[in-house]
Design an enzyme around this catalytic site. Structure first.
Site, PDB file in Angstrom:
ATOM      1  N   ASP A 182      -2.973   0.760  -6.903  1.00  0.00           N
ATOM      2  CA  ASP A 182      -3.742   1.865  -7.470  1.00  0.00           C
ATOM      3  C   ASP A 182      -4.709   1.380  -8.548  1.00  0.00           C
ATOM      4  OD1 ASP A 182      -3.849   4.783  -7.153  1.00  0.00           O
ATOM      5  OD2 ASP A 182      -3.441   4.780  -9.321  1.00  0.00           O
ATOM      6  N   ASP A 212     -12.465   9.548  -0.369  1.00  0.00           N
ATOM      7  CA  ASP A 212     -11.082   9.594   0.112  1.00  0.00           C
ATOM      8  C   ASP A 212     -10.101   9.816  -1.041  1.00  0.00           C
ATOM      9  OD1 ASP A 212      -9.032   8.724   2.271  1.00  0.00           O
ATOM     10  OD2 ASP A 212      -8.600   7.336   0.640  1.00  0.00           O
ATOM     11  N   GLU A 248     -12.254  14.509  -0.551  1.00  0.00           N
ATOM     12  CA  GLU A 248     -11.032  14.875   0.155  1.00  0.00           C
ATOM     13  C   GLU A 248      -9.953  15.241  -0.849  1.00  0.00           C
ATOM     14  OE1 GLU A 248      -7.591  13.148   3.101  1.00  0.00           O
ATOM     15  OE2 GLU A 248      -8.244  12.075   1.337  1.00  0.00           O
TER      16      GLU A 248
HETATM   17  N1  ZXY Z   1      -0.219   6.614   7.004  1.00  0.00           N
HETATM   18  C1  ZXY Z   1       1.173   6.630   7.440  1.00  0.00           C
HETATM   19  C2  ZXY Z   1       1.603   5.198   7.346  1.00  0.00           C
HETATM   20  C3  ZXY Z   1       0.610   4.524   6.455  1.00  0.00           C
HETATM   21  C4  ZXY Z   1      -0.651   5.308   6.547  1.00  0.00           C
HETATM   22  C5  ZXY Z   1       2.059   7.517   6.561  1.00  0.00           C
HETATM   23  O1  ZXY Z   1       3.096   7.929   7.002  1.00  0.00           O
HETATM   24  N2  ZXY Z   1       1.649   7.805   5.292  1.00  0.00           N
HETATM   25  C6  ZXY Z   1       2.344   8.686   4.352  1.00  0.00           C
HETATM   26  C7  ZXY Z   1       1.824  10.117   4.429  1.00  0.00           C
HETATM   27  C8  ZXY Z   1       0.282  10.176   4.334  1.00  0.00           C
HETATM   28  O2  ZXY Z   1      -0.153   9.836   3.028  1.00  0.00           O
HETATM   29  C9  ZXY Z   1      -1.437   9.331   2.819  1.00  0.00           C
HETATM   30  C10 ZXY Z   1      -2.422  10.134   2.231  1.00  0.00           C
HETATM   31  O3  ZXY Z   1      -3.675   9.614   2.023  1.00  0.00           O
HETATM   32  C11 ZXY Z   1      -3.994   8.327   2.302  1.00  0.00           C
HETATM   33  C12 ZXY Z   1      -3.049   7.477   2.882  1.00  0.00           C
HETATM   34  C13 ZXY Z   1      -1.725   7.991   3.179  1.00  0.00           C
HETATM   35  C14 ZXY Z   1      -5.257   7.858   1.960  1.00  0.00           C
HETATM   36  C15 ZXY Z   1      -5.591   6.531   2.233  1.00  0.00           C
HETATM   37  C16 ZXY Z   1      -4.686   5.687   2.828  1.00  0.00           C
HETATM   38  C17 ZXY Z   1      -3.408   6.158   3.174  1.00  0.00           C
HETATM   39  O4  ZXY Z   1      -0.859   7.281   3.735  1.00  0.00           O
HETATM   40  O5  ZXY Z   1      -2.538   5.318   3.764  1.00  0.00           O
HETATM   41  O6  ZXY Z   1      -6.804   6.071   1.891  1.00  0.00           O
HETATM   42  C18 ZXY Z   1      -2.212  11.514   1.783  1.00  0.00           C
HETATM   43  C19 ZXY Z   1      -2.686  11.896   0.536  1.00  0.00           C
HETATM   44  C20 ZXY Z   1      -2.511  13.186   0.078  1.00  0.00           C
HETATM   45  C21 ZXY Z   1      -1.843  14.133   0.830  1.00  0.00           C
HETATM   46  C22 ZXY Z   1      -1.378  13.776   2.066  1.00  0.00           C
HETATM   47  C23 ZXY Z   1      -1.562  12.464   2.544  1.00  0.00           C
HETATM   48  O7  ZXY Z   1      -1.698  15.404   0.320  1.00  0.00           O
HETATM   49  O8  ZXY Z   1      -2.986  13.582  -1.126  1.00  0.00           O
HETATM   50  C24 ZXY Z   1      -0.984   7.741   7.041  1.00  0.00           C
HETATM   51  C25 ZXY Z   1      -2.390   7.748   6.555  1.00  0.00           C
HETATM   52  C26 ZXY Z   1      -2.975   8.926   6.212  1.00  0.00           C
HETATM   53  O9  ZXY Z   1      -0.506   8.785   7.468  1.00  0.00           O
HETATM   54  C27 ZXY Z   1      -4.338   9.058   5.743  1.00  0.00           C
HETATM   55  C28 ZXY Z   1      -5.239   8.009   5.653  1.00  0.00           C
HETATM   56  C29 ZXY Z   1      -6.537   8.226   5.228  1.00  0.00           C
HETATM   57  C30 ZXY Z   1      -6.949   9.488   4.873  1.00  0.00           C
HETATM   58  C31 ZXY Z   1      -6.037  10.548   4.967  1.00  0.00           C
HETATM   59  C32 ZXY Z   1      -4.754  10.325   5.394  1.00  0.00           C
HETATM   60  O10 ZXY Z   1      -8.221   9.740   4.467  1.00  0.00           O
HETATM   61  O11 ZXY Z   1      -6.474  11.789   4.640  1.00  0.00           O
HETATM   62 CA    CA Z   2      -4.811   6.730  -8.459  1.00  0.00          CA
END
Ligand code: ZXY
Ligand code: CA
Length: 512
Positions: A182, A212, A248
């Protein structure tokens, strides 16, 4: 004096809410994971001729390359540095694409990942898209350069170092999002590196940014960085034009951090839009299309001038994430086309259309175990080009929703009716609705299980119009249904509930 400062600040922030579209265009398409070379071609051969206003591109900078799972889409959300080589191509290809898209009036908006770098477990070596060395174990990213000083760990007080509790705003903003290192964006040094990266993109000619993970950054830090961004490149934009910024922030309610903390800085993604629209079109909880009569602010969404709206995005189209199972995607094409058609006909917000790639879904207990899969690629991991078939659809796993006739024609509809009030709302008390946009366009939707057979006031001048859902006007003829509007503005509509696309849309440019 105070008033002057207020006016100046207000003027600045409102400027950053403006997409800076050319030629009366009104929509963004997200070409998720497309290569720069393909985007350049798409601007010239398809997007400009069909009135698309801009493109959201995937993150263009150096990112980690992951092996387990193999090359997932989210590796591009784990930056290694700010050099401009990525899975989509080189800096030279990026520059060529931005130039060619600008030359045909299609804006480029860059997805920027500035909250974090790669995961703390990302290891050491040169497995990055630019082939540059980094060491995530000791927070060393030499191409920026960032070192341990530039990260937030000293301000995070959770045992894990990760965000454990979304009800604690300090954790959400100062701890690691799922283990991602972070950045300390309250420090001038990290801020200057982010600003230099964004200003370089502005110099190349981009029109703005999708920022993002804004929930995880302090609004005050973002405000300082946005304030240091240059005006847009005067080769393509009038002098003094500010970059368009849409942030976002996933806010479906229930968390202490809200979208409203960010709306003063730029637009914000309105996640309630797709989540609720999906529920309505799916008729969950006995919801009906007629409830859409006060769609927008009336449904508890932010004001239209602050909102960036979409039916699905690259994250929530994968079945989890914001909105969950209610989200409509290309996997439900019939309802999806109707929902996207409604969005593009309705005046609320700046609209973004999704353009996806297909993947092999693998549901286990309702959860897709393949939600990580990256874009269509060769065995060496490089992304495949987007081939265009003779019928103008895309091949090799690229879905190209933006090329579906119904969606593309509604993008044009939105341009034609821009600035017109929503009026002449009609509904049958259930799932049949219709409305006009002033005297320039009219849409009728039948999501009931029985036929629609009505004579409605369209507000349009008398004449015969060509429906842009079942076909379109080509030269002086119509390949779809024809609608005859009388001198009193009224027209008869018949839409069977059995039709593949049970909706009709006409506008003044489809008059025969
Ligand atoms: N990923 C899987 C495995 C790793 C990446 C996962 O289960 N992640 C945990 C739940 C999702 O949380 C993430 C959020 O934002 C991200 C994440 C991420 C932003 C990033 C990179 C990331 O993991 O890996 O730049 C997120 C943040 C929030 C929220 C919900 C979710 O309320 O504030 C993912 C990746 C998701 O599911 C992802 C990646 C890029 C994005 C995004 C979601 O722009 O909106
Ligand atoms: Ca931060």
């Amino acid at each position: 004096m105070k008033l002057l400062i207020l006016v100046a600040l207000f003027g600045l922030s409102v400027a950053q809410h403006n997409p800076q579209y050319k030629h009366g265009r009104t929509s963004i398409v997200h070409l998720f994971e497309w290569r720069w070379a393909d985007i350049a071609e798409e601007c010239e051969r398809y997007l400009a001729p069909n009135g698309f206003g801009g493109i959201q591109i995937s993150p263009p900078n150096d990112h980690i390359i992951l092996n387990d799972p193999w090359r997932p889409w989210y590796q591009r959300y784990q930056p290694i540095g700010y050099n401009l080589c990525s899975r989509s191509g080189s800096e030279a290809e990026l520059k060529d694409m931005i130039t060619r898209c600008n030359n045909v009036g299609v804006n480029i908006y860059v997805d920027v990942v500035i909250n974090h770098m790669c995961g703390a477990g990302g290891g050491a070596g040169t497995h990055s898209s630019c082939g540059s060395y980094f060491n995530a174990n000791n927070k060393d990213f030499p191409t920026v350069p960032y070192s341990a000083w530039d990260f937030n760990d000293g301000k995070c007080y959770t045992g894990s170092g990760n965000i454990d509790n979304y009800n604690d705003i300090n954790q959400v903003r100062n701890c690691r999002l799922v283990g991602l290192l972070d950045l300390a964006l309250e420090k001038d040094y990290a801020r200057s590196k982010v600003v230099d990266f964004m200003n370089k993109l502005i110099d190349l000619g981009v029109a703005g940014f999708r920022v993002d993970a804004c929930k995880h950054m302090w609004p005050g830090d973002l405000q300082v960085m946005y304030g240091k961004l240059k005006d847009l490149n005067t080769k393509w934009f009038s002098s003094g034009s500010r970059p368009f910024i849409y942030q976002e922030v996933i806010d479906l309610g229930g968390e202490p951090i809200t979208a409203s903390e960010y709306t003063g800085l730029g637009r914000v993604t309105e996640f309630k839009y797709g989540a609720k629209l999906g529920t309505v079109f799916r008729k969950w909880n006995n919801e009906k299309l007629r409830y859409l009569v006060n769609w927008g602010e009336g449904w508890g969404m932010m004001s239209s001038g602050n909102a960036l709206v979409f039916v699905d995005n690259h994250d929530n189209q994968r079945g989890h994430g914001a909105g969950g199972a209610s989200i409509l995607t290309f996997w439900d094409p019939r309802l999806y086309k109707m929902a996207v058609g409604f969005m593009l006909a309705h005046p609320y917000g700046v609209t973004r259309v999704m353009s996806s790639f297909r993947w092999d879904r693998n549901f286990v207990n309702g959860v897709d175990k393949n939600d990580w899969i990256g874009p269509p690629s060769y065995s060496d991991g490089s992304t495949k080009p987007v081939p265009i078939n003779p019928d103008s659809t895309c091949g090799d796993g690229w879905v190209c929703e933006h090329r579906w006739r119904q969606i593309r024609n509604m993008v044009i509809f939105r341009n034609v009716v821009e600035g017109q009030q929503l009026s002449l709302w009609w509904d049958n008390g259930n799932n049949q609705i219709a409305f006009s946009r002033g005297d320039r366009g009219f849409i009728v939707i039948n999501n009931d299980d029985w036929d629609l057979d009505e004579t409605l006031n369209t507000g349009l001048p008398n004449g015969t119009y060509c429906d842009v859902i079942s076909g379109q006007k080509e030269g002086t003829s119509c390949t779809g249904k024809q609608v005859t509007v009388g001198g009193d503005g009224r027209a008869h509509f018949k839409i069977s509930s059995q039709e593949e696309d049970p909706f009709v849309a006409i506008h003044i440019n489809t008059k025969l």
